[in-house]
Scaffold this motif. Structure first.
Motif, PDB file in Angstrom:
ATOM      1  N   ASP A 170       0.832  -1.195   0.000  1.00 15.26           N
ATOM      2  CA  ASP A 170       0.000   0.000   0.000  1.00 15.26           C
ATOM      3  C   ASP A 170       0.875   1.258   0.000  1.00 15.26           C
ATOM      4  O   ASP A 170       1.666   1.470   0.923  1.00 15.26           O
ATOM      5  N   VAL A 171       0.707   2.102  -1.026  1.00 13.12           N
ATOM      6  CA  VAL A 171       1.554   3.295  -1.136  1.00 13.12           C
ATOM      7  C   VAL A 171       1.277   4.273   0.008  1.00 13.12           C
ATOM      8  O   VAL A 171       2.192   4.867   0.565  1.00 13.12           O
ATOM      9  N   LEU A 172      -0.004   4.400   0.392  1.00 18.70           N
ATOM     10  CA  LEU A 172      -0.338   5.329   1.472  1.00 18.70           C
ATOM     11  C   LEU A 172       0.366   4.928   2.773  1.00 18.70           C
ATOM     12  O   LEU A 172       0.977   5.757   3.445  1.00 18.70           O
ATOM     13  N   SER A 173       0.289   3.642   3.108  1.00 17.07           N
ATOM     14  CA  SER A 173       0.937   3.191   4.344  1.00 17.07           C
ATOM     15  C   SER A 173       2.438   3.420   4.289  1.00 17.07           C
ATOM     16  O   SER A 173       3.053   3.882   5.258  1.00 17.07           O
ATOM     17  N   ARG A 174       3.018   3.094   3.132  1.00 14.35           N
ATOM     18  CA  ARG A 174       4.466   3.270   3.006  1.00 14.35           C
ATOM     19  C   ARG A 174       4.844   4.745   3.040  1.00 14.35           C
ATOM     20  O   ARG A 174       5.891   5.115   3.559  1.00 14.35           O
ATOM     21  N   LEU A 175       3.975   5.577   2.487  1.00  9.85           N
ATOM     22  CA  LEU A 175       4.235   7.018   2.504  1.00  9.85           C
ATOM     23  C   LEU A 175       4.268   7.522   3.945  1.00  9.85           C
ATOM     24  O   LEU A 175       5.130   8.308   4.333  1.00  9.85           O
ATOM     25  N   LEU A 176       3.329   7.026   4.765  1.00  9.95           N
ATOM     26  CA  LEU A 176       3.263   7.469   6.152  1.00  9.95           C
ATOM     27  C   LEU A 176       4.449   6.945   6.958  1.00  9.95           C
ATOM     28  O   LEU A 176       5.090   7.689   7.693  1.00  9.95           O
ATOM     29  N   TYR A 177       4.748   5.650   6.786  1.00  4.29           N
ATOM     30  CA  TYR A 177       5.912   5.102   7.476  1.00  4.29           C
ATOM     31  C   TYR A 177       7.189   5.731   6.937  1.00  4.29           C
ATOM     32  O   TYR A 177       8.147   5.966   7.671  1.00  4.29           O
ATOM     33  N   GLY A 178       7.189   6.010   5.631  1.00  2.82           N
ATOM     34  CA  GLY A 178       8.345   6.658   5.017  1.00  2.82           C
ATOM     35  C   GLY A 178       8.569   8.036   5.586  1.00  2.82           C
ATOM     36  O   GLY A 178       9.706   8.479   5.743  1.00  2.82           O
ATOM     37  N   ALA A 179       7.469   8.721   5.929  1.00  2.00           N
ATOM     38  CA  ALA A 179       7.588  10.048   6.543  1.00  2.00           C
ATOM     39  C   ALA A 179       8.355   9.923   7.847  1.00  2.00           C
ATOM     40  O   ALA A 179       9.207  10.749   8.171  1.00  2.00           O
ATOM     41  N   ARG A 180       8.058   8.837   8.584  1.00  4.49           N
ATOM     42  CA  ARG A 180       8.753   8.665   9.854  1.00  4.49           C
ATOM     43  C   ARG A 180      10.245   8.497   9.614  1.00  4.49           C
ATOM     44  O   ARG A 180      11.067   9.115  10.285  1.00  4.49           O
ATOM     45  N   THR A 181      10.604   7.673   8.635  1.00  7.59           N
ATOM     46  CA  THR A 181      12.029   7.459   8.354  1.00  7.59           C
ATOM     47  C   THR A 181      12.675   8.737   7.825  1.00  7.59           C
ATOM     48  O   THR A 181      13.676   9.209   8.356  1.00  7.59           O
ATOM     49  N   SER A 182      12.070   9.302   6.770  1.00  2.46           N
ATOM     50  CA  SER A 182      12.733  10.413   6.074  1.00  2.46           C
ATOM     51  C   SER A 182      12.758  11.667   6.931  1.00  2.46           C
ATOM     52  O   SER A 182      13.808  12.312   7.066  1.00  2.46           O
ATOM     53  N   ILE A 183      11.608  12.027   7.489  1.00  2.00           N
ATOM     54  CA  ILE A 183      11.560  13.240   8.305  1.00  2.00           C
ATOM     55  C   ILE A 183      12.340  13.027   9.590  1.00  2.00           C
ATOM     56  O   ILE A 183      13.057  13.908  10.056  1.00  2.00           O
ATOM     57  N   GLY A 184      12.214  11.825  10.159  1.00  2.00           N
ATOM     58  CA  GLY A 184      12.952  11.530  11.388  1.00  2.00           C
ATOM     59  C   GLY A 184      14.445  11.682  11.181  1.00  2.00           C
ATOM     60  O   GLY A 184      15.142  12.328  11.973  1.00  2.00           O
ATOM     61  N   LEU A 185      14.930  11.105  10.084  1.00  3.71           N
ATOM     62  CA  LEU A 185      16.361  11.197   9.775  1.00  3.71           C
ATOM     63  C   LEU A 185      16.770  12.655   9.583  1.00  3.71           C
ATOM     64  O   LEU A 185      17.778  13.109  10.132  1.00  3.71           O
ATOM     65  N   ALA A 186      15.952  13.391   8.812  1.00  7.10           N
ATOM     66  CA  ALA A 186      16.301  14.785   8.535  1.00  7.10           C
ATOM     67  C   ALA A 186      16.283  15.612   9.821  1.00  7.10           C
ATOM     68  O   ALA A 186      17.157  16.458  10.035  1.00  7.10           O
ATOM     69  N   LEU A 187      15.321  15.340  10.695  1.00 15.77           N
ATOM     70  CA  LEU A 187      15.257  16.083  11.957  1.00 15.77           C
ATOM     71  C   LEU A 187      16.478  15.791  12.823  1.00 15.77           C
ATOM     72  O   LEU A 187      17.093  16.703  13.381  1.00 15.77           O
ATOM     73  N   MET A 188      16.821  14.499  12.915  1.00 16.21           N
ATOM     74  CA  MET A 188      18.001  14.110  13.701  1.00 16.21           C
ATOM     75  C   MET A 188      19.244  14.806  13.177  1.00 16.21           C
ATOM     76  O   MET A 188      20.036  15.374  13.940  1.00 16.21           O
ATOM     77  N   ALA A 189      19.412  14.739  11.841  1.00 15.39           N
ATOM     78  CA  ALA A 189      20.608  15.311  11.236  1.00 15.39           C
ATOM     79  C   ALA A 189      20.624  16.830  11.421  1.00 15.39           C
ATOM     80  O   ALA A 189      21.670  17.416  11.701  1.00 15.39           O
ATOM     81  N   THR A 190      19.447  17.456  11.291  1.00 17.48           N
ATOM     82  CA  THR A 190      19.378  18.906  11.474  1.00 17.48           C
ATOM     83  C   THR A 190      19.761  19.275  12.897  1.00 17.48           C
ATOM     84  O   THR A 190      20.559  20.186  13.141  1.00 17.48           O
ATOM     85  N   LEU A 191      19.192  18.524  13.834  1.00 20.22           N
ATOM     86  CA  LEU A 191      19.494  18.779  15.239  1.00 20.22           C
ATOM     87  C   LEU A 191      20.997  18.643  15.488  1.00 20.22           C
ATOM     88  O   LEU A 191      21.621  19.502  16.125  1.00 20.22           O
ATOM     89  N   GLY A 192      21.563  17.566  14.945  1.00 19.28           N
ATOM     90  CA  GLY A 192      22.990  17.327  15.127  1.00 19.28           C
ATOM     91  C   GLY A 192      23.835  18.426  14.503  1.00 19.28           C
ATOM     92  O   GLY A 192      24.756  18.949  15.128  1.00 19.28           O
ATOM     93  N   ALA A 193      23.490  18.785  13.255  1.00 20.53           N
ATOM     94  CA  ALA A 193      24.292  19.777  12.544  1.00 20.53           C
ATOM     95  C   ALA A 193      24.184  21.138  13.226  1.00 20.53           C
ATOM     96  O   ALA A 193      25.180  21.857  13.358  1.00 20.53           O
ATOM     97  N   VAL A 194      22.976  21.495  13.682  1.00 22.68           N
ATOM     98  CA  VAL A 194      22.796  22.790  14.338  1.00 22.68           C
ATOM     99  C   VAL A 194      23.552  22.811  15.669  1.00 22.68           C
ATOM    100  O   VAL A 194      24.243  23.774  15.997  1.00 22.68           O
ATOM    101  N   THR A 195      23.470  21.714  16.422  1.00 22.52           N
ATOM    102  CA  THR A 195      24.159  21.666  17.704  1.00 22.52           C
ATOM    103  C   THR A 195      25.664  21.755  17.519  1.00 22.52           C
ATOM    104  O   THR A 195      26.346  22.595  18.122  1.00 22.52           O
TER     105      THR A 195
END
Lengths: 307, 322
Positions: free
Chosen positions: A93-118
């Motif tokens: 299901d593309v919708l389910s994968r899109l939602l779970y993908g949001a967790r991976t992609s946004i989560g990764l980007a948030l972590m990296a942003t937090l790390g880079a800013v710190t």
């Protein structure tokens, strides 16, 4: 700007964290009888006509208008799955994968942003506060990283490591790589602000009260950069989302069964398939939406500065 | 100016050296080598012989030294994957990337600057609002998304050929037809690359011209009887160019990353594509060569942008001299 940016990021976090609740199916659940099923349109009454395979070879489906099934959140069985955004080449299901993908992609980007800013804030503040050779060397390193062909550096760093790694290891690794190439953008500006603020009265007051450098940096000088840091974060976040998508797209990011926007897009690399199954481009639309959101925040900021 | 350029050149050389060396050494440290990829079904003995033939059995330091002494004579070794000299491969592919990047920059400039002047010199109205909205949307279409979308449109409608730089029959075409063929393959990658660049140029030019329009010398030129158009073209626009030219230096970097993605999506045979193939095959010398030319590409691009900036603004020249 600050508040809206914070709200936007908060909304992204909530959205990403809540994906298991929102997603109708498990991201890896493959419905083998429904490869490349088209998006199903819900009727006004909130039910869906199930799909019937019309041609297995061409992967063509027709809606069975004589039967109805409820939406997946309201108890649709696994025997008649409902794909609101269609399914991919494995019948997932593309919708389910899109939602779970949001967790991976946004989560990764948030972590990296937090790390880079710190890291950038600490390195920049330290350099700006101390001055002298520390300043010189930290800024030289930052300048050097800034002129590197970043995309090649990321590719080489990632390709050096074994290609197949568990998802959590990839997550950490890629976010560290992003931090390593992202911190100088932050550090340069913070250094400039701190070097200018260092001699202000409030810093002298803190010094005369006996505050050490660590306390002055963390309690007085880095807060002075807060606005700048937030702007930098809103610039880095979309850049990291795109970078993850790029890496996974070319097969150097997450391994395939993991749902991330990049791994999902990897499927669209096949030109023949993307022309026939356009719904597999959904993650591209999601990337556009998130980047647009952050751009609207910064555009808003710019027009205010103009006035 | 001369000393400034010389210092920049020295830094660029250092950069190329560090980037290519570390790419080579890192790839060497990576698990597996070229033989694990191209010789999958071969037994261990043959593989060992291949490694000896390719010189991969030597200690890292020895390999690095022999590579380095080659580099000093501008010989980047032989590609293990294509069995051709790395320099020939690189110059072919780098040219293709340069064609793509140049076309994208030109297109972005031709679209972004006039629109920016237009939207920046009018405070309100429907036209500027539409331009601004399109720009903010365009900024949000990274080359990855843009190229996927354009490829999708092209594949769906059949308006433009998709994939590669020439059609399969491109080899035995006449010159004119060959150029036309390349021309028909170019719009998709170029547009995908140019769109976000054009949008950021438009935004910056718009802000810069709005700022310049508030300067007293622009008001003075209007008072002397110049029309609004004349005063913008002759006075406001030149004054607004400095921040815009400054953006070109920054753009080179994103252009470079963008061209990698676009080349992979549209199978454009450029540097990015080559780097990707080299990395996947663990083709040491090719990886190092690609990284080196990536660094050259960036250094050269930033240098050109800086020189333009120096020509446009005397203050930067003075800074460089000090």
């Amino acid at each position: 700007m600050t508040r809206r940016a914070a709200l936007f990021v908060l909304a992204l976090i909530v959205f990403a964290v809540s994906s298991p609740l929102l997603a109708p199916y498990e991201p890896g659940r493959a419905f083998r009888d429904y490869l490349h099923a088209p998006p199903m349109r819900p009727q006004l009454s909130g039910v869906v006509h199930p799909l019937v395979l019309a041609d297995r070879l061409e992967q063509r489906y027709e809606a069975d208008t004589t039967r109805t099934v409820p939406l997946p959140w309201f108890g649709a069985g696994l025997d008649a799955p409902v794909f609101l955004l269609g399914s991919d080449s494995f019948g997932r299901d593309v919708l389910s994968r899109l939602l779970y993908g949001a967790r991976t992609s946004i989560g990764l980007a948030l972590m990296a942003t937090l790390g880079a800013v710190t890291l950038g804030a600490l390195a920049g503040a330290w350099a700006g506060y101390r001055g002298g050779w520390i300043d010189e060397s930290v800024m030289r390193v930052a300048d050097f990283v800034l002129v590197l062909p970043v995309i090649y550096v990321v590719l080489v760093l990632r390709a050096v490591l074994p290609l197949v790694l568990p998802a959590s290891t990839v997550f950490l690794l890629v976010s560290w790589i992003f931090v390593a190439v992202g911190w100088p953008f932050v550090a340069k500006g913070v250094r400039a602000i701190v070097a200018a603020e260092r001699d202000r009265e409030y810093v002298q007051a803190a010094q005369s009260l006996g505050a050490g450098p660590a306390r002055i940096l963390v309690h007085h000088l880095i807060p002075a950069c807060a606005g700048y840091l937030i702007v930098q974060a809103t610039l880095l976040l979309p850049a990291f989302i795109i970078a993850e998508a790029t890496l996974s797209f070319v097969g150097l990011g997450f391994p395939d069964p993991v749902a991330s926007w990049g791994t999902m897009l990897a499927e669209t690399a096949n030109i023949g398939s993307v022309a026939r199954f356009p719904w597999t481009l959904a993650p591209a639309a999601a990337i556009f939406a998130v980047v647009l959101g952050t751009n609207l925040l910064t555009a808003d900021h710019d027009t205010k500065n103009d006035r | 100016m001369g000393r400034y350029l010389l210092r920049r050149l020295g830094f660029a050389l250092l950069l190329v050296f560090v980037v290519s060396s570390s790419a080579l050494l890192l790839t060497q440290l990576a698990p597996g080598d070229i033989t694990s990829d191209i010789a999958l079904g071969v037994d261990a003995e043959t593989r060992e012989r291949m490694r000896v033939e390719l010189g991969l059995d030597r200690p890292i330091a020895v390999q690095y030294w022999s590579w380095l002494s080659g580099v000093a004579r501008l010989d980047f070794g032989r590609s293990l994957l294509y069995s051709r000299p790395v320099t020939t491969l690189l110059s072919e592919r780098a040219l293709n990337t340069a064609v793509l990047a140049t076309a994208a920059i030109l297109l972005a400039t031709l679209i972004g600057l006039p629109l920016g002047v237009y939207s920046g010199s009018r405070a309100r109205g429907l036209g500027p609002a539409i331009v601004r909205a399109i720009s903010v949307a365009g900024l949000s279409v990274p080359p990855l998304v843009g190229s996927l979308f354009l490829v999708f449109i092209a594949a769906r409608t059949g308006w433009l050929p998709v994939g590669g730089m020439t059609s399969a029959s491109g080899v035995d075409m006449a010159w004119g037809a060959w150029l036309a063929d390349i021309g028909s393959h170019m719009p998709i990658p170029v547009m995908a690359l140019a769109l976000p660049l054009a949008a950021s140029l438009e935004r910056l030019q718009s802000q810069a011209i709005a700022g310049a329009n508030r300067e007293p010398f622009v008001a003075a030129s209007r008072a002397r009887g110049l029309t609004q158009r004349e005063s913008i073209v002759r006075h406001a626009w030149p004054a607004s160019l400095r921040p815009v030219l400054g953006l070109y230096g920054v753009m080179i970097g994103s252009l470079f990353s963008g061209s990698f993605v676009v080349e992979v999506v549209t199978s454009w045979p450029g540097l990015g594509r080559l780097m990707y193939d080299a990395l996947r095959a663990r083709d040491l010398y090719l990886v190092a060569g690609c990284a080196a030319s990536g660094a050259v590409f960036l250094a050269l691009g930033t240098l050109v942008a800086d020189v333009l900036l120096a020509i446009a603004d005397p203050r930067v020249r003075a800074e460089g001299r000090s």
